[in-house]
Each structure stands twice: as C-alpha cells, then as structure tokens.
Design an enzyme around this catalytic site. Structure first.
Site, mmCIF file in Angstrom:
data_model
loop_
_atom_site.group_PDB
_atom_site.id
_atom_site.type_symbol
_atom_site.label_atom_id
_atom_site.label_comp_id
_atom_site.label_asym_id
_atom_site.label_seq_id
_atom_site.Cartn_x
_atom_site.Cartn_y
_atom_site.Cartn_z
ATOM 1 N N LYS A 294 -36.795 -7.072 3.159
ATOM 2 C CA LYS A 294 -37.497 -5.709 3.044
ATOM 3 C C LYS A 294 -38.722 -6.089 2.195
ATOM 4 O O LYS A 294 -39.849 -5.306 2.439
ATOM 5 C CB LYS A 294 -36.794 -4.569 3.056
ATOM 6 C CG LYS A 294 -35.675 -4.464 4.299
ATOM 7 C CD LYS A 294 -35.116 -2.911 4.359
ATOM 8 C CE LYS A 294 -34.403 -3.027 5.671
ATOM 9 N NZ LYS A 294 -33.179 -3.967 5.763
HETATM 10 C C1 LIG Z 1 -32.698 -4.515 7.119
HETATM 11 C C2 LIG Z 1 -31.898 -5.708 6.957
HETATM 12 C C3 LIG Z 1 -31.449 -6.553 8.254
HETATM 13 C C4 LIG Z 1 -32.124 -5.892 9.376
HETATM 14 O O1 LIG Z 1 -33.346 -6.002 9.923
HETATM 15 P P1 LIG Z 1 -34.094 -5.166 11.035
HETATM 16 O O2 LIG Z 1 -35.497 -5.242 10.849
HETATM 17 O O3 LIG Z 1 -33.589 -3.678 10.730
HETATM 18 O O4 LIG Z 1 -33.367 -5.748 12.454
HETATM 19 C C5 LIG Z 1 -30.931 -7.617 8.164
HETATM 20 N N1 LIG Z 1 -30.523 -8.101 6.870
HETATM 21 C C6 LIG Z 1 -30.815 -7.565 5.861
HETATM 22 C C7 LIG Z 1 -30.378 -8.238 4.414
HETATM 23 C C8 LIG Z 1 -31.532 -6.514 5.810
HETATM 24 O O5 LIG Z 1 -31.797 -5.904 4.625
#
Ligand SMILES: *Cc1c(COP(=O)(O)O)cnc(C)c1O
Length: 495
Positions: free
Chosen positions: A112
């Site tokens: 993120k």
């Molecule tokens: C948020 C997240 C995901 C999922 O990603 P999306 O864009 O919501 O599909 C997968 N792995 C981690 C570590 C995350 O923080």
C-alpha cells in the site's frame, strides 16, 4: 490527449483527474473511471531505459492530464525517495522459476506504500488546482495495514491532517505499535471500543454528516478519504507492472513484446485491476491470475460468473485479503457491461440487497484473460516452507497465497510463460505465521525474537519500519467509545 473521469453509476461525467482525486468517491456512490484507457506513447524499450521515477511520470501523465509536468514530477519526487529502502523502489527477485516483484520496500513494508506515498501529494496539489483553501482532514478506519500506510504517507504533509480509528482489540500487536508510535504533528490515532465494522460505520456516518461538514468548512477544514477506491491510489499501481516488464526486458530475461503472466494476491481487487489497466494500455500481459485465500469469493466468481458474499467470513493468516466485498471489482463490472452505468448500478443494488449478483454469459466471455486461483491455509504454509527449503527465499503469507495458487495453475496448464508474482508484504510484517510455516518450533518465541530469528534464517536485514517500533515512544494513547468519535476529531482539530 485529455482524459476525464466519470462515475461507474452514471451520476458524474467529465470530471478532471484532480477533482476525482479530491473527491475519492463519486456523489452517486460510484467509482471514478477514466473515459478511455490511454495507450502507451513510448516503446517498451524506451521504458526499459528509465528509472522508477521517470517511468512513473510517463505512465501517470497519460492519466492525470490536468496536472502540469512540474506538478506531477514534484509529487513523484516527494513520494519515491529515501522512504524506500532500495533505489529500485520495486525490485524483481527470481526464485524457483518465477519473478517476485517486491512491493514492500516503503515506509510500512507493505504494497500500500506504493500508492499511499504519492496520494497525499496528488491530493494537496489537486486541492491547490481546484482553489480549495481548507485544510484536508483524512479520515480512515483500519483493520491494520491501511491505517499505518496512510499515516506514514500523510505525516507532516503540509495542508493535511489525518485521523485513524482502529478497533482497540482487533489488530495485531505489531500493527498497533506501528500506529500508536506514529510521528507527525498532523497525525491522530484513536482506538475504539468495538470491532472494525464499528470503526468503519462510524467513519462512514461522519462522512455523511452534512451539518458537521458545514461546521468544519467554517473552521477551514474538509474531510477526504485515502480509501483504495480513490483513482489517485489505483493509477500509481499501474506503474510497477510496466516497471517489472521493463526490468525483465533490460535484464534480457524476455524480448520486446514477449508475453508475461502476472499473479496477484487479491482482496479489494485494486492491485490486480491496475495490472488489467496496464494490459489495456499495451503491456503484453497474457493471463491475470487472481489469487484468493480461503475467502474465495473472487475465485468462485471467475468460475461461474456469480458474485456471492453470503458465506462465512474466515480469519486467515493473510488478513489483508480477508474481504468479502471487493470494492474495486465494480470498475471491472462496469467495463464488462460495456461501460453501461445503469447495468452496473443494477448489479451493485443486487449486491447491496441480496448480497449477490450473476453476470451475463456475454460478460463472462470477456473475462477470459483472468484466471481465478486460491490457496488454503495449509497450501499457503506449505508453499512458504517449500520455497524456503528450495531457495532460501522467504515470502510473506499474502505472497504465499499467490505463489501457491500459481503452483496449482502450473500443474493444471503446464504454461511456460514468464511470470511475475506481486509480492505484497515483507515477511517481517507477518513474522509469526511465516516462521510457523517454516517450523512450528518457533511458535514459543515472542514477536521480536521471531523477527531476529527470521533475519537469521532468511539472511536479510531487519527493515527500518520494524527497528523503529522496537523502542519508539507511544505518542497516541486515546481510546474512546464509538459514540465519541466526532468529539475526538473536534478535540484534535481544536474546534
Ligand atoms: C491490501 C493488501 C492486499 C490486497 O490488495 P487489493 O488491492 O486490496 O486486492 C494483498 N496483500 C497485502 C499485504 C495487502 O496489504
């Protein structure tokens, strides 16, 4: 070419990028999508000669067409700097025949950061461009990861404040420490007595409170959201898929225009949607393999075209993928429906009232580039261990879901296409599950002992993000009832 944005529910059109970023969600509850997906204006070879920031500019300029070159470059330079612990920003690591795209070298060691490090700058620039004089107050409810990534992104960004609510007893000890030690005078972290849903409902109610909005406007503040449905989070994620391809090309692992596959551990469907956008811009991606954990709503959807959230919610060792409503999927549904807002709206209403919908056979035909995959808890742990035993490379549980789902795909198809797996978190963030997968003897250790041990067995140094919280002072101590969230916000803003 100038690109504008429209709502997937038809209520808003011709919205410039900066305004779509500032608003986050359209007024009709829809998501903003670009009116067309722009095509690359340079060759893949030219992209391969660029560093991450240059490439980020080349991709984002095609979407954020109302930003000047200077504005966009400023945002990029402030985002992808020494907050990342590697110059490449998103390094590609080859292990056991696949390429792991490490998206966890930012401030909070999860993917993120890739978007949340730039969103604050896109947002403050957008505010200036639209003549907004107010200070922007980001409000977020978090079940752990998003809150910290948003705090790290917005900390000390001029013209912004950020308030994060988390369920006091509903996040992991490391996640809580990461948040309550957050620096920055403009940050505020509050635990609430309640679960994540209480926190999220509270935040949604505050966003909908027109009286409060008017009161704050008078005092020079306005709320905004750093939610993953913001187009300012989606587009920066397109960049690293192009970057992964460019890296393979530069290193001679593929020839120009060779096809690659991607595997993405999926929750809210934002990350894999970015890969789909990259493909539609002209990146030679064959299959988009969407990996789910045991909450496999999306796997079932790709099987039979029926999205059905009516099922048990399972807590897994990949919590950031424990999701039953993948909000970004709405953008894909809209596209599958031939950009028909009324049709999309009808599906979303069915989802709200009945918890499910079924797409038409014609729509399902358009899904042929997507492959649904999933991995159980056992399959994920086994994959983490096998990969470690075979190569010494340690991956986190979310990436483990993707790697295990990819293994099953290979067994079924014998597909030999070079494949990039999105590696979404550092194993240090989920050290207990990762170490338990490698050997159950580790379970007796404390969280920080596990981290030291992981550093040894994986032969990787402990990331700053972890070292920082070991001894950092707790700065945020407020815990409140869910009825008192507004009062706490007012206290923080001193109004
Ligand atoms: C948020 C997240 C995901 C999922 O990603 P999306 O864009 O919501 O599909 C997968 N792995 C981690 C570590 C995350 O923080």
């Amino acid at each position: 070419m100038s690109i504008t944005y429209k709502s997937t529910r038809g209520g808003e059109q011709n919205v410039p990028a900066s305004l779509a970023i500032l608003k986050g969600l359209a007024q009709d509850g829809g998501l903003f999508v670009p009116d067309t997906i722009p095509a690359f204006d340079k060759s893949l070879k030219e992209y391969a000669a660029m560093d991450y920031k240059q490439l980020a500019y080349e991709i984002m300029k095609l979407y954020f067409t109302d930003f000047t070159k200077e504005e966009l470059e400023n945002c990029i330079n402030r985002a992808y700097d020494t907050k990342f612990d590697t110059e490449e920003i998103a390094p590609l690591v080859e292990a056991d025949g696949a390429y792991y795209l490490e998206l966890f070298h930012g401030a909070t060691i999860a993917f993120k950061d890739m978007a949340l490090s730039i969103l604050p700058h896109l947002m403050t620039t957008s505010a200036k461009k639209n003549g907004t004089k107010n200070e922007i107050v980001i409000l977020t409810a978090t079940s752990g990861d998003t809150g910290k990534a948003a705090l790290a992104g917005f900390a000390d960004v001029e013209g912004t404040r950020i308030v994060v609510f988390y369920p006091k007893n509903g996040v992991s000890p490391v996640q809580e420490r990461q948040m309550v030690t957050q620096k920055g005078e403009n940050t505020c972290v509050i635990g609430i007595h309640g679960n994540f849903d209480d926190a999220q409902t509270g935040v949604k109610n505050i966003f909908a409170d027109k009286e409060l909005a008017a009161y704050l406007e008078e005092k020079g503040f306005q709320f905004s959201s750093a939610n993953s449905i913001n187009i300012g989070r989606l587009i920066p994620q397109v960049v690293y898929y192009v970057y992964a391809y460019a890296t393979l090309l530069k290193e001679g692992k593929i020839a120009e225009n060779d096809t690659i596959n991607v595997v993405v551990p999926t929750g809210n469907f934002g990350n894999i949607l970015a890969a789909f956008y990259a493909k539609n811009m002209g990146l030679p991606i064959g299959k988009l393999i969407c990996a789910s954990n045991e909450n496999k709503v999306l796997y079932d959807f790709f099987q039979d075209g029926c999205y059905d959230k009516n099922r048990e919610f399972i807590l897994t060792s990949s919590p950031s993928m424990d999701i039953l409503i993948s909000s970004n999927l709405e953008r894909l549904i809209y596209w599958l429906a031939g950009n028909d807002a009324a049709s999309n709206q009808a599906y979303m209403e069915q989802l709200k009232s009945a918890g499910k919908y079924e797409i038409t056979p014609e729509m399902k035909d358009k899904l042929k580039d997507f492959v649904g995959g999933f991995a159980s808890e056992t399959e994920t742990a086994t994959k983490i261990k096998d990969l470690y035993d075979k190569t010494g490379y340690v991956i986190d549980t979310h990436t483990g879901v993707a790697a295990a789902a990819f293994g099953k795909y290979l067994e079924n198809t014998k597909d030999t296409t070079p494949t990039v797996i999105a590696s979404t978190a550092s194993p240090f963030k989920f050290a207990r599950s990762v170490m338990n997968a490698i050997d159950t003897k580790y379970d007796a250790m404390s969280d920080f002992e596990l981290i030291d041990e992981l550093s040894k067995v994986g032969n990787v140094s402990i990331p700053n993000a972890i070292e920082e919280i070991r001894n950092a002072p707790v700065r945020h101590k407020t815990v409140c009832e869910k009825e008192d969230m507004v009062a706490e916000i007012k206290k923080f803003l001193q109004v």
